[in-house]
Write an enzyme that holds these catalytic residues in place. Structure first.
Site, mmCIF file in Angstrom:
data_model
loop_
_atom_site.group_PDB
_atom_site.id
_atom_site.type_symbol
_atom_site.label_atom_id
_atom_site.label_comp_id
_atom_site.label_asym_id
_atom_site.label_seq_id
_atom_site.Cartn_x
_atom_site.Cartn_y
_atom_site.Cartn_z
ATOM 1 C CD GLU A 41 -24.094 -2.622 17.510
ATOM 2 O OE1 GLU A 41 -24.873 -3.541 17.238
ATOM 3 O OE2 GLU A 41 -23.713 -1.762 16.667
ATOM 4 C CE LYS A 108 -28.184 -3.812 15.762
ATOM 5 N NZ LYS A 108 -26.759 -3.874 15.380
ATOM 6 C CB CYS A 160 -26.034 -0.161 15.093
ATOM 7 S SG CYS A 160 -24.862 0.100 13.720
#
Length: 611
Positions: A41, A108, A160
């Site tokens: 990321e 995200k 994540c």
């Protein structure tokens, strides 16, 4: 299909370093005939850019660099993390490049906002199921919640935090849309025991729940100063663990590839792992890596430490020694010496000689110091090869004391001025150890631990004086047991005198037999209160009830709980001034990276009166 994760040791906005690591990892993946390689990321910019993410030029530069990097991605699909501007807002994205062409940027959907993370300050959360476009260099690029396909295999992303939101995991939608492979590029901070959680809750559970192959890849190293990333790469399929790499490497990148049969999990490659998840070993490896990265990235010439012979300064010394031993072993002496700027010929492949160049210790005694602590400090320093000095600071203490006595026109006494007389000794040590650090052009280590941070059992500009606090995230009770473990398991026999001493500040006259636990409370009790009060955010009465159930009816428990909350509330100003520290456990008390508390408050007056 052969898939791979590549963990990278990046530096915020160090484009040259970051791009070099990215290209090396992609080149290695191509050599291994990998079809899809996933990098961490925000690996292009670094995850720890903080408020620089609010500067649009950072995202604009990142996209420009992506267009340079894509030219190296022939015959491979590479995933590279970067910030992306869409309609004036900044998002956290994973750019997918297939054979030199950008085929999309997944964004995200769930932002990390607790503990050490502040992502909503910088990024917007992308809505599930939505796809939009951006334009750059006459190209239109899809962005958002995208499904990709190659060789009949569909893949998508959880980035994540996406995977930790059990009720909002993108994986449910991906599974419904027929995805065979979920990629998870992460910047998941290190904490002891956390890797096992990732394996089970993110990868094994995710791959089983979503009936897919799941690839998780994390950042590596001490990227920006505080957070440590362990470089975890984990591959699972339909609830089965296929591959796990060895974490906490000193190398610039690690790549783990695995041959996966998407139709038959029994035919997928299963790789053996030698990763050690013992918490004591994890701590040794994590702090060693963090100290190594801090040294090379800050371009400092070593570490300086006021070595008292007590547990806190001793663990700092041993961890620097472990840094030297472990980094030189993995990297080899030529690369190790080059990275830290020390002459290879002066080391001659001897780790103690390297420690001597990189760690300088000083025992700063007073008339209240014992021969036992001096011998413990000297024995330990000699055993690891550290440079060692010794001097007395009584003259400085007497000078300061006489000046204030003259100013206020009375003599100071232990009966009336206990804290004052203790603190001046701790503070008198600070200027000269700073002089030594300046002379050495080295980083001065502070030795305050988390238990002391809880209750303010530390002297501002004394034992908190320094620019890096490597153990401020560790409880005293953990430190004491770790030192005994290190004496036996790591072969540090020089710790034996330290491990046979009772923790004491040695600031009162020796005949007063000062000990830390007499000043505070038993460290085991303090750790138990801290766990419930700070980690679990329980009220004072709830904490007392929990301790009452565990330890039984004991009036001292009530005293200890009230003392903890009282000292906690009046010492926030000290925690605000702690040197930067590493996050190492499931909590810490650094207000800049985990636990915020008002400097001025009621001090729990009503709450403490309720029981």
């Amino acid at each position: 299909m052969k898939i791979a994760g590549a963990t990278l040791n990046q530096i915020p906005l160090d484009w040259k370093n970051n791009i070099s690591n990215i290209l090396e990892a992609i080149e290695e993946a191509k050599k291994q005939k990998v079809k899809i390689v996933c990098l961490p990321e925000l690996c292009l910019t670094g995850y720890g850019c903080e408020d620089l993410f609010l500067s649009h030029w950072v995202s604009e530069n990142a996209l420009q660099h992506i267009f340079e990097i894509k030219e190296y991605c022939d015959d491979i699909i590479a995933v590279i993390g970067l910030p992306v501007i869409v309609d004036g807002f900044i998002y956290n994205g994973a750019c997918v490049i297939n054979n030199r062409k950008i085929i999309g940027i997944s964004l995200k959907q769930n932002l990390a906002k607790d503990g050490v993370h502040y992502e909503p300050r910088w990024f917007e959360a992308w809505p599930a199921g939505v796809i939009s476009t951006i334009s750059y260099d006459n190209e239109v690029i899809e962005v958002g919640d995208i499904i990709y396909e190659t060789d009949g295999i569909k893949f998508g992303f959880e980035i994540c935090e996406d995977a930790w939101r059990k009720d909002k995991r993108p994986g449910y939608s991906l599974c419904h849309r027929g995805v065979n492979l979920i990629l998870n590029p992460s910047a998941s901070h290190f904490a002891m025991g956390k890797s096992e959680l990732r394996e089970h809750e993110v990868v094994i559970e995710g791959s089983q729940k979503f009936n897919c192959v799941y690839l998780f890849v994390n950042h590596l190293g001490n990227e920006a100063g505080r957070m440590i990333y362990d470089g975890d790469i984990i591959i699972g399929q339909n609830g089965k663990l296929l591959a796990v790499n060895r974490r906490l490497s000193f190398k610039n990148y690690n790549l783990l590839s695995c041959e996966v049969d998407f139709k038959n999990v029994g035919k997928s490659e299963v790789l053996k792992s030698d990763d050690n998840k013992d918490r004591n070993e994890e701590l040794a490896r994590a702090v060693s890596l963090a100290l190594y990265d801090y040294l090379r990235k800050s371009k400092s010439k070593g570490y300086v430490l006021s070595l008292s012979g007590g547990a806190d300064s001793s663990i700092c010394a041993v961890l620097v020694a472990e840094m030297v031993k472990r980094a030189s072993s993995e990297l080899g002496w030529p690369q190790f010496c080059k990275a830290l700027g020390i002459p290879e010929q002066d080391v001659n492949e001897n780790w103690k000689k390297a420690v001597n160049l990189l760690l300088t210790c000083a025992y700063q005694g007073t008339k209240n110091s014992s021969t036992a602590t001096f011998n413990a400090a000297k024995t330990l320093a000699d055993s690891i090869g550290a440079a060692f000095y010794e001097w007395k600071i009584d003259d400085e203490v007497i000078s300061y004391t006489q000046k204030i006595e003259k100013a206020i026109n009375r003599n100071l006494s232990w009966e009336q001025d206990d804290i004052t007389l203790q603190n001046i000794q701790a503070r008198a040590r600070s200027p000269i150890i700073w002089m030594l650090a300046n002379i050495k052009r080295a980083v001065l280590l502070t030795t305050s631990n988390r238990s002391e941070g809880d209750v303010g059992y530390a002297t501002m500009d004394g034992d908190t004086s320094g620019s890096l606090a490597p153990i401020a995230g560790l409880s005293k009770i953990f430190i004491l047991q770790w030192l005994k473990w290190a004496e036996v398991e790591l072969g540090h026999a020089g710790l034996n005198p330290v491990n046979n001493l009772q923790p004491t500040a040695e600031l009162r006259p020796l005949e007063r037999n000062q000990t830390d636990e007499d000043d505070l409370m038993p460290y085991g009790i303090l750790a138990e209160i801290e766990k419930h009060a700070i980690r679990d955010r329980k009220s004072p009465k709830e904490v007392y009830t929990l301790l009452f159930k565990k330890f039984g009816e004991d009036e001292r428990i009530k005293v200890y709980v009230k003392k903890f909350f009282r000292l906690w509330s009046i010492n926030q100003w000290k925690r605000e001034r702690l040197a930067p520290s590493f996050h190492l456990d499931d909590l810490n008390v650094d207000p800049r990276s985990w636990c915020r508390f008002p400097i001025l408050s009621s001090g729990f007056t009503e709450e403490l009166a309720s029981f």
